[in-house]
Design a protein around this motif. Structure first.
Motif, mmCIF file in Angstrom:
data_model
loop_
_atom_site.group_PDB
_atom_site.id
_atom_site.type_symbol
_atom_site.label_atom_id
_atom_site.label_comp_id
_atom_site.label_asym_id
_atom_site.label_seq_id
_atom_site.Cartn_x
_atom_site.Cartn_y
_atom_site.Cartn_z
ATOM 1 N N GLN A 30 0.690 -1.277 -0.010
ATOM 2 C CA GLN A 30 0.050 -0.045 0.068
ATOM 3 C C GLN A 30 0.846 1.090 -0.081
ATOM 4 O OE1 GLN A 30 -2.420 -0.948 3.451
ATOM 5 N NE2 GLN A 30 -4.082 -1.638 2.240
ATOM 6 N N VAL A 31 1.960 1.023 0.781
ATOM 7 C CA VAL A 31 2.733 2.582 0.866
ATOM 8 C C VAL A 31 3.837 2.848 -0.503
ATOM 9 C CG1 VAL A 31 5.017 2.916 1.731
ATOM 10 C CG2 VAL A 31 3.183 2.113 3.228
ATOM 11 N N ASP A 83 2.401 1.620 -3.343
ATOM 12 C CA ASP A 83 1.370 2.217 -4.227
ATOM 13 C C ASP A 83 0.767 3.660 -4.260
ATOM 14 O OD1 ASP A 83 -0.907 1.578 -6.146
ATOM 15 O OD2 ASP A 83 -2.296 1.847 -4.601
ATOM 16 N N HIS A 84 0.965 4.103 -3.000
ATOM 17 C CA HIS A 84 0.841 5.505 -2.710
ATOM 18 C C HIS A 84 1.902 6.328 -3.113
ATOM 19 C CE1 HIS A 84 -0.737 8.722 -0.309
ATOM 20 N NE2 HIS A 84 0.169 9.222 0.125
ATOM 21 N N GLU A 85 3.244 5.718 -3.255
ATOM 22 C CA GLU A 85 4.230 6.254 -3.698
ATOM 23 C C GLU A 85 4.307 6.514 -5.302
ATOM 24 O OE1 GLU A 85 9.058 6.280 -3.099
ATOM 25 O OE2 GLU A 85 7.894 4.163 -3.151
ATOM 26 N N ASP A 93 0.174 8.187 7.060
ATOM 27 C CA ASP A 93 -1.105 8.300 6.351
ATOM 28 C C ASP A 93 -1.550 6.984 5.817
ATOM 29 O OD1 ASP A 93 -1.266 11.196 6.974
ATOM 30 O OD2 ASP A 93 -0.670 11.690 4.929
ATOM 31 N N VAL A 94 -0.800 6.346 5.129
ATOM 32 C CA VAL A 94 -1.302 4.948 4.928
ATOM 33 C C VAL A 94 -1.566 4.004 6.025
ATOM 34 C CG1 VAL A 94 -0.435 2.823 3.511
ATOM 35 C CG2 VAL A 94 0.026 5.345 2.667
ATOM 36 N N ASP A 121 3.733 10.702 4.930
ATOM 37 C CA ASP A 121 2.996 9.829 3.904
ATOM 38 C C ASP A 121 2.768 8.490 4.314
ATOM 39 O OD1 ASP A 121 2.904 12.279 2.006
ATOM 40 O OD2 ASP A 121 5.133 11.526 1.292
ATOM 41 N N LEU A 136 8.428 9.329 -0.730
ATOM 42 C CA LEU A 136 7.657 9.507 0.374
ATOM 43 C C LEU A 136 8.219 9.882 1.503
ATOM 44 C CD1 LEU A 136 5.528 6.142 0.354
ATOM 45 C CD2 LEU A 136 4.702 8.296 -0.416
ATOM 46 N N LYS A 145 1.328 6.799 -6.796
ATOM 47 C CA LYS A 145 0.301 7.791 -6.955
ATOM 48 C C LYS A 145 0.737 9.291 -6.910
ATOM 49 C CE LYS A 145 -3.767 5.112 -5.637
ATOM 50 N NZ LYS A 145 -4.575 4.701 -4.490
ATOM 51 N N LEU A 146 1.606 9.330 -5.898
ATOM 52 C CA LEU A 146 2.379 10.714 -5.695
ATOM 53 C C LEU A 146 3.368 10.972 -6.818
ATOM 54 C CD1 LEU A 146 2.580 11.028 -1.856
ATOM 55 C CD2 LEU A 146 0.910 11.889 -3.044
ATOM 56 N N LYS A 155 -4.745 4.913 7.458
ATOM 57 C CA LYS A 155 -5.732 4.602 6.516
ATOM 58 C C LYS A 155 -6.018 2.887 6.906
ATOM 59 C CE LYS A 155 -7.277 5.022 2.055
ATOM 60 N NZ LYS A 155 -7.089 5.419 0.582
#
Length: 146
Positions: free
Chosen positions: A33-34, A36-38, A52-53, A49, A45, A40-41, A56
């Motif tokens: 998930q981390v 994936d978030h990276e 935040d993951v 950030d 990270l 997206k950004l 969530k």
């Protein structure tokens, strides 16, 4: 790479070596998930950030716990609680609600007249260190106290 991500990855390796299937599952999910978030950004990270993951993930599992308990599935709720405990190992210590309450009262005293204005003052201060639901509740409390 964020230090917190490195800690997560290190803990994942340790869990795999120990053949701890539950912990490995939680940590591998979080690392994915981390990352994936990276993506997206489209930027490296920060620890904030990653936090935040993680928050969530705690929120999602909290919602699942609630649903499992309503459905009469305590074994699944217990499994989700165990996953929350693993995630909480990597989160910074939570802020004392008294500190949030004092900041909310200060925001109201400074002229904030509605929940949105109080939240705007509080969120940057406590983001990643306290649940938004708690902050909102204390903001409303401060507004009612006047």
């Amino acid at each position: 790479m964020a230090d917190l991500l490195a800690r997560l990855q290190s803990a994942l390796v340790t869990a795999r070596k120990a053949q701890d299937k539950e912990r490995t599952l939680v940590l591998s999910t979080l690392v994915a998930q981390v990352k994936d978030h990276e993506l997206k950004l489209s930027a490296p990270l920060t620890d904030a950030d990653v936090v935040d993951v993680l928050r969530k993930g705690v929120k999602t599992r909290g919602d699942s716990i609630e649903q499992y308990e309503k459905a009469g599935r305590p074994e699944l709720a217990a499994r989700e609680r165990a996953q929350v405990r693993v995630i909480e190992e990597f989160l910074p210590a939570a802020v004392d609600p008294a500190e949030i309450r004092a900041a909310a009262q200060a925001a109201v005293a400074a002229g904030a007249k509605d929940v949105g204005a109080v939240m705007k003052a509080l969120m940057p201060q406590f983001k990643g260190r306290a649940d938004g639901k708690l902050i909102n509740e204390l903001a409303r409390e401060a507004l009612q106290a006047g």
